[in-house]
Design a protein around this motif. Structure first.
Motif, PDB file in Angstrom:
ATOM      1  N   GLU A  62       0.590  -1.312  -0.132  1.00 13.26           N
ATOM      2  CA  GLU A  62       0.116   0.024   0.132  1.00 13.26           C
ATOM      3  C   GLU A  62       0.667   1.253  -0.164  1.00 13.26           C
ATOM      4  O   GLU A  62       0.553   2.293  -0.300  1.00 13.26           O
ATOM      5  N   GLY A  63       2.236   1.184   0.384  1.00 11.57           N
ATOM      6  CA  GLY A  63       3.054   2.423   0.594  1.00 11.57           C
ATOM      7  C   GLY A  63       4.061   2.412  -0.709  1.00 11.57           C
ATOM      8  O   GLY A  63       4.759   3.693  -0.548  1.00 11.57           O
ATOM      9  N   LEU A  64       3.743   1.697  -1.774  1.00 10.81           N
ATOM     10  CA  LEU A  64       4.712   1.852  -2.834  1.00 10.81           C
ATOM     11  C   LEU A  64       4.092   2.708  -3.769  1.00 10.81           C
ATOM     12  O   LEU A  64       5.082   3.765  -4.289  1.00 10.81           O
ATOM     13  N   SER A  65       3.034   2.936  -4.041  1.00 10.45           N
ATOM     14  CA  SER A  65       2.689   3.954  -5.283  1.00 10.45           C
ATOM     15  C   SER A  65       2.479   5.508  -4.623  1.00 10.45           C
ATOM     16  O   SER A  65       2.606   5.776  -3.333  1.00 10.45           O
ATOM     17  N   ASP A  66       2.692   6.646  -5.390  1.00  7.26           N
ATOM     18  CA  ASP A  66       2.758   7.784  -4.926  1.00  7.26           C
ATOM     19  C   ASP A  66       1.364   8.485  -5.659  1.00  7.26           C
ATOM     20  O   ASP A  66       1.374   8.927  -6.788  1.00  7.26           O
ATOM     21  N   GLY A  67       0.444   8.079  -4.851  1.00  7.43           N
ATOM     22  CA  GLY A  67      -1.169   8.487  -5.460  1.00  7.43           C
ATOM     23  C   GLY A  67      -1.517   7.654  -6.415  1.00  7.43           C
ATOM     24  O   GLY A  67      -1.622   6.380  -6.287  1.00  7.43           O
ATOM     25  N   GLU A  68      -1.916   8.186  -7.413  1.00  2.50           N
ATOM     26  CA  GLU A  68      -2.138   7.633  -8.526  1.00  2.50           C
ATOM     27  C   GLU A  68      -1.125   6.878  -9.486  1.00  2.50           C
ATOM     28  O   GLU A  68      -1.185   6.174 -10.302  1.00  2.50           O
ATOM     29  N   THR A  69       0.148   7.437  -9.057  1.00  2.00           N
ATOM     30  CA  THR A  69       1.161   6.820  -9.933  1.00  2.00           C
ATOM     31  C   THR A  69       1.895   5.794  -9.508  1.00  2.00           C
ATOM     32  O   THR A  69       2.546   5.720  -7.954  1.00  2.00           O
ATOM     33  N   PRO A 123       7.540   1.954 -10.298  1.00  2.97           N
ATOM     34  CA  PRO A 123       7.980   1.244 -11.542  1.00  2.97           C
ATOM     35  C   PRO A 123       7.884  -0.160 -11.590  1.00  2.97           C
ATOM     36  O   PRO A 123       7.616  -0.841 -12.524  1.00  2.97           O
ATOM     37  N   VAL A 124       7.894  -0.876 -10.370  1.00  3.52           N
ATOM     38  CA  VAL A 124       7.871  -2.272 -10.163  1.00  3.52           C
ATOM     39  C   VAL A 124       6.456  -2.768 -10.500  1.00  3.52           C
ATOM     40  O   VAL A 124       5.938  -3.520 -11.338  1.00  3.52           O
ATOM     41  N   GLN A 125       5.565  -1.746  -9.792  1.00  5.55           N
ATOM     42  CA  GLN A 125       4.159  -2.166  -9.958  1.00  5.55           C
ATOM     43  C   GLN A 125       3.474  -2.052 -11.488  1.00  5.55           C
ATOM     44  O   GLN A 125       3.040  -2.922 -12.141  1.00  5.55           O
ATOM     45  N   ALA A 126       3.810  -1.133 -12.314  1.00  3.87           N
ATOM     46  CA  ALA A 126       3.690  -0.647 -13.731  1.00  3.87           C
ATOM     47  C   ALA A 126       4.342  -1.806 -14.439  1.00  3.87           C
ATOM     48  O   ALA A 126       3.533  -2.421 -15.270  1.00  3.87           O
ATOM     49  N   ALA A 127       5.581  -2.409 -14.045  1.00  2.00           N
ATOM     50  CA  ALA A 127       6.237  -3.313 -15.056  1.00  2.00           C
ATOM     51  C   ALA A 127       5.533  -4.735 -14.765  1.00  2.00           C
ATOM     52  O   ALA A 127       5.228  -5.463 -15.813  1.00  2.00           O
TER      53      ALA A 127
END
Length: 165
Positions: A78-85, A88-92
């Motif tokens: 829950e602490g990885l993303s920066d708001g809606e951004t 990089p690992v989540q996006a990958a």
């Protein structure tokens, strides 16, 4: 016997009262702090579904007593993303189709973030598979996971190079 710990959880300083000194970090996160992203798989440290970062290092939350964490920094999925951004690992993981049912995905992502931060990921698929071997996927999405870690490693290295320039 009751106690309390002070820790930084996903960037926020927290004071947490512990009424049972035997509570694990996993149960504290899920049951007391309403952070269900960290999954309970085997509850024996064998599957990696509960992987979180403690002071930047990968740990199995099911094997970690919460009382031992006074003064540390804990990062969950829950602490990885920066708001809606997305991180990089989540996006990958999304772009490389690195999951099927998704149950192990939070632990896989947290382990990948730790592996990359440790500088142990590189671009070698075998090295990545070895570094991620503590995280099991019952759906066998390992190929996509390996590709996602390679992709995220390149993205993060590129972002660091841009920041340095």
């Amino acid at each position: 016997m009751a106690s309390s710990i002070a820790l930084t959880l996903n960037g926020v300083a927290r004071q947490v009262a512990l009424d049972d000194l035997r509570v694990t970090l996993l149960d504290l996160l899920r049951e007391r702090l309403a952070l269900p992203g960290t999954k309970k798989g085997c509850d024996r440290g064998q599957c990696g579904a509960c992987t979180v970062l403690v002071d930047g290092r990968r740990v199995n939350a099911c094997l970690t007593l919460a009382v031992t964490l006074d003064g540390v920094e804990v990062t969950t999925i829950e602490g990885l993303s920066d708001g809606e951004t997305l991180h990089p690992v989540q996006a990958a993981f999304i772009e490389n189709d690195a999951f099927q049912c998704g149950y192990c995905t939070p632990g896989q992502i947290m382990s990948a973030v730790g592996l990359i931060a440790e500088g142990r990921a590189g671009d070698d698929a075998e090295r990545i598979r070895e570094g991620m071997s503590g995280n099991l996927c019952r759906c066998a999405a390992y190929h996509g996971i390996t590709l996602a870690v390679q992709d995220a490693t390149r993205r993060m290295a590129g972002a660091e190079a841009e920041d340095a320039a």
